[in-house]
Design a protein around this motif. Sequence first.
Motif, mmCIF file in Angstrom:
data_model
loop_
_atom_site.group_PDB
_atom_site.id
_atom_site.type_symbol
_atom_site.label_atom_id
_atom_site.label_comp_id
_atom_site.label_asym_id
_atom_site.label_seq_id
_atom_site.Cartn_x
_atom_site.Cartn_y
_atom_site.Cartn_z
ATOM 1 N N LEU A 82 0.862 -1.181 0.000
ATOM 2 C CA LEU A 82 0.000 0.000 0.000
ATOM 3 C C LEU A 82 0.898 1.229 0.000
ATOM 4 N N ARG A 83 0.451 2.292 -0.645
ATOM 5 C CA ARG A 83 1.225 3.536 -0.666
ATOM 6 C C ARG A 83 0.380 4.661 -0.079
ATOM 7 N N LEU A 84 0.897 5.270 0.968
ATOM 8 C CA LEU A 84 0.229 6.411 1.584
ATOM 9 C C LEU A 84 0.804 7.710 1.033
ATOM 10 N N SER A 85 -0.038 8.729 0.986
ATOM 11 C CA SER A 85 0.393 10.052 0.556
ATOM 12 C C SER A 85 -0.031 11.084 1.592
ATOM 13 N N CYS A 86 0.714 12.183 1.637
ATOM 14 C CA CYS A 86 0.371 13.299 2.507
ATOM 15 C C CYS A 86 0.576 14.577 1.707
ATOM 16 N N TYR A 140 5.345 10.626 1.078
ATOM 17 C CA TYR A 140 4.827 9.298 0.746
ATOM 18 C C TYR A 140 5.367 8.250 1.717
ATOM 19 N N LEU A 141 4.618 7.154 1.824
ATOM 20 C CA LEU A 141 5.094 5.988 2.547
ATOM 21 C C LEU A 141 4.693 4.751 1.758
ATOM 22 N N GLN A 142 5.688 4.095 1.193
ATOM 23 C CA GLN A 142 5.462 2.823 0.492
ATOM 24 C C GLN A 142 5.578 1.704 1.502
ATOM 25 N N MET A 143 4.503 0.950 1.662
ATOM 26 C CA MET A 143 4.461 -0.107 2.664
ATOM 27 C C MET A 143 4.337 -1.459 1.957
ATOM 28 N N ASN A 144 5.361 -2.279 2.092
ATOM 29 C CA ASN A 144 5.368 -3.600 1.483
ATOM 30 C C ASN A 144 5.312 -4.685 2.550
ATOM 31 N N SER A 145 4.995 -5.885 2.135
ATOM 32 C CA SER A 145 4.956 -7.039 3.051
ATOM 33 C C SER A 145 4.192 -6.713 4.331
ATOM 34 N N LEU A 146 2.997 -6.188 4.148
ATOM 35 C CA LEU A 146 2.220 -5.738 5.294
ATOM 36 C C LEU A 146 1.811 -6.901 6.187
ATOM 37 N N ARG A 147 1.754 -6.599 7.482
ATOM 38 C CA ARG A 147 1.406 -7.583 8.502
ATOM 39 C C ARG A 147 0.188 -7.085 9.279
ATOM 40 N N ALA A 148 -0.447 -7.991 9.984
ATOM 41 C CA ALA A 148 -1.610 -7.608 10.786
ATOM 42 C C ALA A 148 -1.247 -6.524 11.799
ATOM 43 N N GLU A 149 -0.033 -6.603 12.330
ATOM 44 C CA GLU A 149 0.394 -5.627 13.349
ATOM 45 C C GLU A 149 0.681 -4.246 12.778
ATOM 46 N N ASP A 150 0.616 -4.090 11.465
ATOM 47 C CA ASP A 150 0.739 -2.767 10.845
ATOM 48 C C ASP A 150 -0.609 -2.038 10.813
ATOM 49 N N THR A 151 -1.665 -2.712 11.218
ATOM 50 C CA THR A 151 -2.981 -2.082 11.257
ATOM 51 C C THR A 151 -2.955 -0.901 12.214
ATOM 52 N N ALA A 152 -3.282 0.274 11.698
ATOM 53 C CA ALA A 152 -3.186 1.494 12.505
ATOM 54 C C ALA A 152 -3.717 2.684 11.725
ATOM 55 N N LEU A 153 -3.901 3.763 12.442
ATOM 56 C CA LEU A 153 -4.145 5.070 11.835
ATOM 57 C C LEU A 153 -2.772 5.692 11.619
ATOM 58 N N TYR A 154 -2.488 6.077 10.383
ATOM 59 C CA TYR A 154 -1.177 6.627 10.040
ATOM 60 C C TYR A 154 -1.283 8.136 9.889
ATOM 61 N N TYR A 155 -0.512 8.850 10.711
ATOM 62 C CA TYR A 155 -0.487 10.303 10.682
ATOM 63 C C TYR A 155 0.770 10.790 9.960
ATOM 64 N N CYS A 156 0.595 11.851 9.230
ATOM 65 C CA CYS A 156 1.692 12.622 8.672
ATOM 66 C C CYS A 156 1.954 13.778 9.648
ATOM 67 N N ALA A 157 3.215 14.065 9.933
ATOM 68 C CA ALA A 157 3.522 15.127 10.888
ATOM 69 C C ALA A 157 4.754 15.901 10.442
ATOM 70 N N ARG A 158 4.802 17.165 10.827
ATOM 71 C CA ARG A 158 5.907 18.046 10.458
ATOM 72 C C ARG A 158 6.824 18.254 11.656
ATOM 73 N N SER A 159 8.113 18.371 11.384
ATOM 74 C CA SER A 159 9.034 18.716 12.450
ATOM 75 C C SER A 159 10.074 19.700 11.927
ATOM 76 N N GLY A 160 10.832 20.264 12.855
ATOM 77 C CA GLY A 160 11.954 21.091 12.465
ATOM 78 C C GLY A 160 13.141 20.219 12.069
ATOM 79 N N SER A 161 14.256 20.854 11.808
ATOM 80 C CA SER A 161 15.415 20.123 11.304
ATOM 81 C C SER A 161 15.988 19.157 12.326
#
Lengths: 103, 119
Positions: free
Chosen positions: B18-22, B80-101
Amino acid sequence: EIVLTQSPATLSLSPGERATLSCRASQSVSSYLAWYQQKPGQAPRLLIYDASNRATGIPARFSGSGSGTDFTLTISSLEPEDFAVYYCQHRRTFGQGTKLEIK
Amino acid sequence: EVQLVESGGGLVQPGRSLRLSCAASGFTFDDYAMHWVRQAPGKGLEWVSGISWNSGSIGYADSVKGRFTISRDNAKNSLYLQMNSLRAEDTALYYCARSGSGWSYFDYWGQGTLVTVSS
């Protein structure tokens, strides 16, 4: 790898009371410690960064203190909207959270 | 106004990808590092991956290393986040977040996209 341990797991208080939440690091993190608030169905919101700096728009009743391994988030007088889960964070590591519930 | 809008989540079978985008707006995207943080149902927050402004520094949690790949397109203000070989334990709400350097804290978060890994 640094471990962050939050206490207590659950804190039951009434509106108007003072809340004190603790976060302990397994080794010194200097002042690089942040606090977040998360309400049900919402994304986390940054409250405090660098241990004691309030983020933009955060009310003055929220304050952070500490350095090294021991940190505290204090809410001086609880408002109804403050009941939520609070997380501390250092770089890639989050604490397990403290649930602040209405007594 | 800073906005981060995630997309791409859904139901996927174990072992699939699965590929996530933000999509980012309201700030100069290439001035900031970006991250993915996830939250399994009823659980706490887990940092997944981060990428510096110029993609020169990338990091992964041990739990996803070798399976997930983070990337960004500064011209498109997208993460983006390319997620391969997904497992049941990867089930989650995925947040995109910003940070400083310094990657020391996350000042803005999206609302998340739900990934469910199940047969």
